[in-house]
Motif scaffolding. Sequence first.
Motif, mmCIF file in Angstrom:
data_model
loop_
_atom_site.group_PDB
_atom_site.id
_atom_site.type_symbol
_atom_site.label_atom_id
_atom_site.label_comp_id
_atom_site.label_asym_id
_atom_site.label_seq_id
_atom_site.Cartn_x
_atom_site.Cartn_y
_atom_site.Cartn_z
ATOM 1 N N GLU A 130 75.974 -43.563 -0.284
ATOM 2 C CA GLU A 130 76.497 -44.890 -0.600
ATOM 3 C C GLU A 130 75.348 -45.720 -1.183
ATOM 4 O O GLU A 130 74.249 -45.675 -0.625
ATOM 5 C CB GLU A 130 77.040 -45.590 0.649
ATOM 6 N N GLU A 273 78.107 -44.157 7.541
ATOM 7 C CA GLU A 273 79.308 -43.603 8.165
ATOM 8 C C GLU A 273 79.833 -42.320 7.523
ATOM 9 O O GLU A 273 81.036 -42.037 7.617
ATOM 10 C CB GLU A 273 80.407 -44.662 8.112
ATOM 11 N N GLU A 307 79.703 -47.661 12.931
ATOM 12 C CA GLU A 307 79.818 -46.462 12.089
ATOM 13 C C GLU A 307 81.018 -45.641 12.508
ATOM 14 O O GLU A 307 81.733 -45.097 11.663
ATOM 15 C CB GLU A 307 78.540 -45.619 12.151
ATOM 16 N N TYR A 390 79.386 -58.734 4.527
ATOM 17 C CA TYR A 390 79.555 -58.226 5.892
ATOM 18 C C TYR A 390 80.041 -59.323 6.846
ATOM 19 O O TYR A 390 81.069 -59.197 7.491
ATOM 20 C CB TYR A 390 78.228 -57.659 6.418
HETATM 21 N N1 0A1 Z 1 77.958 -48.423 4.880
HETATM 22 C C1 0A1 Z 1 76.810 -48.613 5.716
HETATM 23 C C2 0A1 Z 1 75.708 -49.377 5.103
HETATM 24 C C3 0A1 Z 1 74.849 -48.661 4.096
HETATM 25 C C4 0A1 Z 1 74.866 -49.047 2.774
HETATM 26 C C5 0A1 Z 1 73.990 -48.488 1.843
HETATM 27 C C6 0A1 Z 1 73.102 -47.533 2.291
HETATM 28 O O1 0A1 Z 1 72.168 -46.964 1.438
HETATM 29 C C7 0A1 Z 1 71.704 -47.628 0.344
HETATM 30 C C8 0A1 Z 1 73.096 -47.123 3.604
HETATM 31 C C9 0A1 Z 1 73.988 -47.692 4.502
HETATM 32 C C10 0A1 Z 1 77.264 -49.453 6.916
HETATM 33 O O2 0A1 Z 1 77.948 -50.444 6.738
HETATM 34 O O3 0A1 Z 1 76.905 -49.122 8.020
#
Ligand code: 0A1
Length: 879
Positions: A130, A273, A307, A390
């Motif tokens: 991600e 996640e 997560e 968020y």
């Molecule tokens: N989706 C994850 C957050 C996340 C976003 C980007 C990342 O790498 C650049 C890593 C994690 C969460 O909301 O926990």
Amino acid sequence: MPAKPDRELPVLLREYRPPAWRVDHVDLEFDLGIHRTRVDARLTLRRAGPAGEPLFLDGEGLRLVSIALDGRPLDVTEYRLDEHGLTIAQMPDGAVLHTCVELDPSTNSALQGLYLSGTPEHGFLLTQCEAEGFRRITFFPDRPDVLARYTTTLRADPARFPILLANGNPAGTGLLDDGRLWARWDDPHPKPCYLFALVAGRLEVLERAFVTAEGRAVTLRIYAEADAIDRCGYAMDALERAMRWDEEHYGRCYDLDVFHIVATHDFNMGAMENKGLNIFNAKYLLADPARSTDDDYRHVEAIVAHEYFHNWTGNRVTCRDWFQLSLKEGLTVFREQQFSADMGSHVLKRIEDVQLLRRAQFPEDAGPLAHPVRPDRYSAIDNFYTATVYDKGAELVRMLAGRLGPAGWRRGMDEYFARHDGEAATVEDFLAALGEANEVDLRGYLVWYAQAGTPQLLASGRYDAAHRTYTLELRQHTAPTPGQDVKQPLPVPVRLALLDAGGQPLPLRGASAQAAVSECVVELRDAQAAFTFVDIDRPRAASLLRGFSAPVRVEAGFGADDLAFLVRHESDGFNRWEAAQQLARLAFDRVLAGDLRAAEIGVWVSTVSALLDDNRVEPALLAELLTPPDALELAERCEPFDPAAVYRAREFLEKSLAQVTGARVAARHGQLVEAEQGALDGASQSRRRLAGRCLGLWMRADPTAAAEVAARRAAQAPNMTERLAALTLLAHHGAPQAEAALGDFAARYADDPITLDKWFALQAQIPAEAAVERVAALRADSRFNLRNPNRVYALLRAFAARNLVAFHRPDGAGYALIEDCLVELDAINPTTASRLAATLKDWKRLEPTRRVLLQASVERLAAAATSPDLADILRRTLA
Ligand code: 0A1
Ligand code: ZN
């Protein structure tokens, strides 16, 4: 979207086009090595767009070894490669494309795609996809609305990589003729490529059996390096609690035979996640009584839950495009907040959430980086993992849940899952499912998703004694934000009670004469409205926006006496705290204006100090009631912004309170720590929170005596919460014992990066001008490493974001230090660099001397930035 996107232009929400190609199945084979990994990908492709449209696959930094379509090797004239990907002009409507690429994980310092955690000799390989990391692993339509089924085969030297993990269920393992180990994983759930993950290396495992409410036997495993595995027990317990909670509260069960979590010290964010294979920053997974604070324990529980909850909100129902990021993140943060509140105290959790919102999100929404919860354009999507997406996103979900009530919310969520399971959805889909399940129209809330800025809510009440009515007038206003000059009114739910002189809620009846209630929610839909309550006695005070029912700033014109009344009598715990905060803000404003004898200061001190004698107040809540708002919140009240003045004014308040409470807080501290054993139950944590606050006040009242006690607690307290609090106070107050205590701490925890990060972070925040030289020395220390995001955040971000005195030193030395680091960091890790650079956003608000210096720094950096991430943040910062 055109077949091949133009990278020079921002991506626009209104230009969304469904994918021209779908991928039904992905068959991946990895021959893993630290310095050379080979990836064979077989994509079963199906045309979804108009005939004749070329196939474009994203791909970055990949060395193409071979390419074949339906088994036939392609000639170089049949495809085109550039730095963004691969184009094949002539495609049949369905085909299997086989590409083979090579990469070098050991040189991947950006920590996106496939990379190495730790050293080449001892470290392990893992992925982060991600938002757009999968394109660094293989050629693929790297967008969240392309959902496919994945089979992943990993092959590696078993001595170096005995553990081979990927998403889904295990589908076989064995040894090849050449002695290498192979393992196959099969993920039956269609997923976007950002949820792909693999892990390979020498790892230990903690295992537990779990049976879902649907009767599925699931093996839970947490993997960590050998020295960390005995610190994973708390995370495992938290995982079980989260799984049960999601079953009980949302009816959502886990859906694979295994659930795996892996801990790494090298990670850009908190955790990820990936389907069935969550990857965690070790800071948010490992916990043990000797090294973790109460805050650490709470964070581990919350992030493990976050997560895990993504499995339904994010994975089973994912996002159509990255503009919808808050669809998964705001919703999942809200679910995590509900869970954490259920695991501990609802009032304290709400206070913590609102503090975070005010310290991180409100300033973001008031500055040059302001953006809507659903942005309508982006240049670098990694820059939108923000407090707005968020935390404000979670507030929007909270308003929706509040609007529907518990049963309606559950009905709406059931409908959302039923409609969109296995799909990529939008915010509109979410509102439609919630609304239609409850026969209400929630589309009015779309404005909240589309409009940036924190609304200001003005409230005034009028009592008409002759008619025994009370009328509340509400008005709203949102200031312009970058790119949005004109703002629309938003639906603002205001939960309220009217209190009598004893603090009891008066019965509320509307003009339509429903049954009386003690509390109600009125919804302001237009720029202004009036709400009248009938047949009511004269209220002593209005308790507005209970539980922070909308993410707004309220201005109700309450004076110090009204607020003091609410602190004394308000029965709603959150609003009681809120009244204490508002009272402290009034006092702060007077100090900042130079009126050091103002009545508001005395009212705040006497009102909150009196609570120390009230045994009915729960200790942790008392600690919060005794604490003025954080400097980052108060900074907003200073225009132009003079950071040193904000720090001094807040410190003046602290000292004023300390003078009045000195002896009492010393005694209370003694009682609280007397029986301290380091137990983890809520009551023990609550006592430690108050003990920390008492020691802080005592330190200001009698530094010599308090520092002696602090030095003892820093060395000997039976828990990290107290040790760290004591060490922080010694260092931040320049106590004579500070240097020795810092040295002891560093020696004791030399081998533990997570605890050493605390040591870096607390020194970065020493509120003295000389901290610049200290931070510069720590940056040159052999223990510092610009390649490790946790260390960068601990030292440099803590300094830039939280040290008002040193970072903003009037000679610009703090700015120069960060500028220097950013230039180097940009070449190593753009994500970390741009997160650090976001701390520079307030330059325009600064008083002139500092503004000129910081602006010059930002301009130099903008000219030097090479990564799109850093360039985007700085361009918006300067705009
Ligand atoms: N989706 C994850 C957050 C996340 C976003 C980007 C990342 O790498 C650049 C890593 C994690 C969460 O909301 O926990
Ligand atoms: Zn998340």
